[in-house]
Motif scaffolding. Structure first.
Motif, short mmCIF file in Angstrom:
data_model
loop_
_atom_site.label_atom_id
_atom_site.label_comp_id
_atom_site.label_asym_id
_atom_site.label_seq_id
_atom_site.Cartn_x
_atom_site.Cartn_y
_atom_site.Cartn_z
N ASN A 33 0.65 -1.21 0.14
CA ASN A 33 -0.12 -0.06 -0.24
C ASN A 33 0.89 1.46 -0.01
N MET A 34 2.21 1.07 0.03
CA MET A 34 2.98 2.26 0.06
C MET A 34 3.33 3.00 -1.42
N SER A 35 3.65 3.87 -1.36
CA SER A 35 3.77 4.45 -2.82
C SER A 35 5.33 4.17 -3.19
N ASP A 36 5.52 4.35 -4.46
CA ASP A 36 6.97 4.11 -4.77
C ASP A 36 8.08 4.83 -4.16
N GLU A 37 7.60 6.15 -3.64
CA GLU A 37 8.41 7.08 -3.16
C GLU A 37 8.81 6.34 -1.74
N GLN A 38 7.64 6.06 -0.97
CA GLN A 38 7.76 5.42 0.36
C GLN A 38 8.69 4.41 0.68
N LEU A 39 8.44 3.20 -0.52
CA LEU A 39 9.33 2.25 -0.62
C LEU A 39 10.78 2.62 -0.69
N ALA A 40 11.12 3.59 -1.59
CA ALA A 40 12.36 4.48 -1.92
C ALA A 40 12.98 4.40 -0.45
N VAL A 41 12.38 5.06 0.38
CA VAL A 41 12.88 5.35 1.38
C VAL A 41 13.51 4.38 2.37
N ARG A 42 12.59 3.20 2.29
CA ARG A 42 13.08 2.11 2.89
C ARG A 42 14.18 1.21 2.07
N GLY A 43 14.41 1.61 0.83
CA GLY A 43 15.48 1.23 0.19
C GLY A 43 14.90 -0.07 -0.72
N LEU A 44 13.54 0.06 -1.19
CA LEU A 44 13.06 -1.09 -1.77
C LEU A 44 12.38 -0.84 -2.90
N LYS A 45 12.47 -1.40 -4.11
CA LYS A 45 11.49 -1.16 -5.22
C LYS A 45 10.27 -1.97 -5.16
N ARG A 46 9.26 -1.67 -5.80
CA ARG A 46 8.09 -2.40 -5.83
C ARG A 46 7.98 -3.90 -6.00
N GLU A 47 8.78 -4.24 -7.02
CA GLU A 47 9.05 -5.55 -7.59
C GLU A 47 9.88 -6.28 -6.60
N GLU A 48 10.48 -5.70 -5.47
CA GLU A 48 11.21 -6.41 -4.52
C GLU A 48 10.46 -6.58 -3.12
N VAL A 49 8.94 -6.27 -3.14
CA VAL A 49 8.52 -6.14 -1.84
C VAL A 49 8.23 -7.64 -1.38
N SER A 50 7.81 -8.45 -2.27
CA SER A 50 7.50 -10.01 -1.80
C SER A 50 8.83 -10.50 -1.26
#
Length: 74
Positions: A46-63
């Protein structure tokens, strides 16, 4: 001469109860991990791509990140 070891009924019941106890706790641990993974995945998905980037993640890396945190960490 052959040796025979006879277990008491108490030993048999104790062994069976111990086995059931271990199986129950293994099931509970698996269930808890699955619930934890579901919750974390929903939070990250549910996070935006920007929020994920702050955590050092890309959307395709979530799982992969969820799996690593929940299952590899223990």
């Amino acid at each position: 001469m052959a040796l025979s070891i006879v277990a008491s009924p108490f030993d048999a019941v104790f062994t069976a109860a111990s086995s059931v106890n271990r199986a129950f706790f293994a099931f509970c641990d698996s269930f808890y991990r699955a619930l934890e993974a579901k919750t974390l995945y929903a939070e990250l998905a549910n996070m935006s791509d920007e929020q994920l980037a702050v955590r050092g993640l890309k959307r395709e890396e979530v799982s992969q990140a969820v799996f690593a945190k929940v299952y590899d960490a223990r």
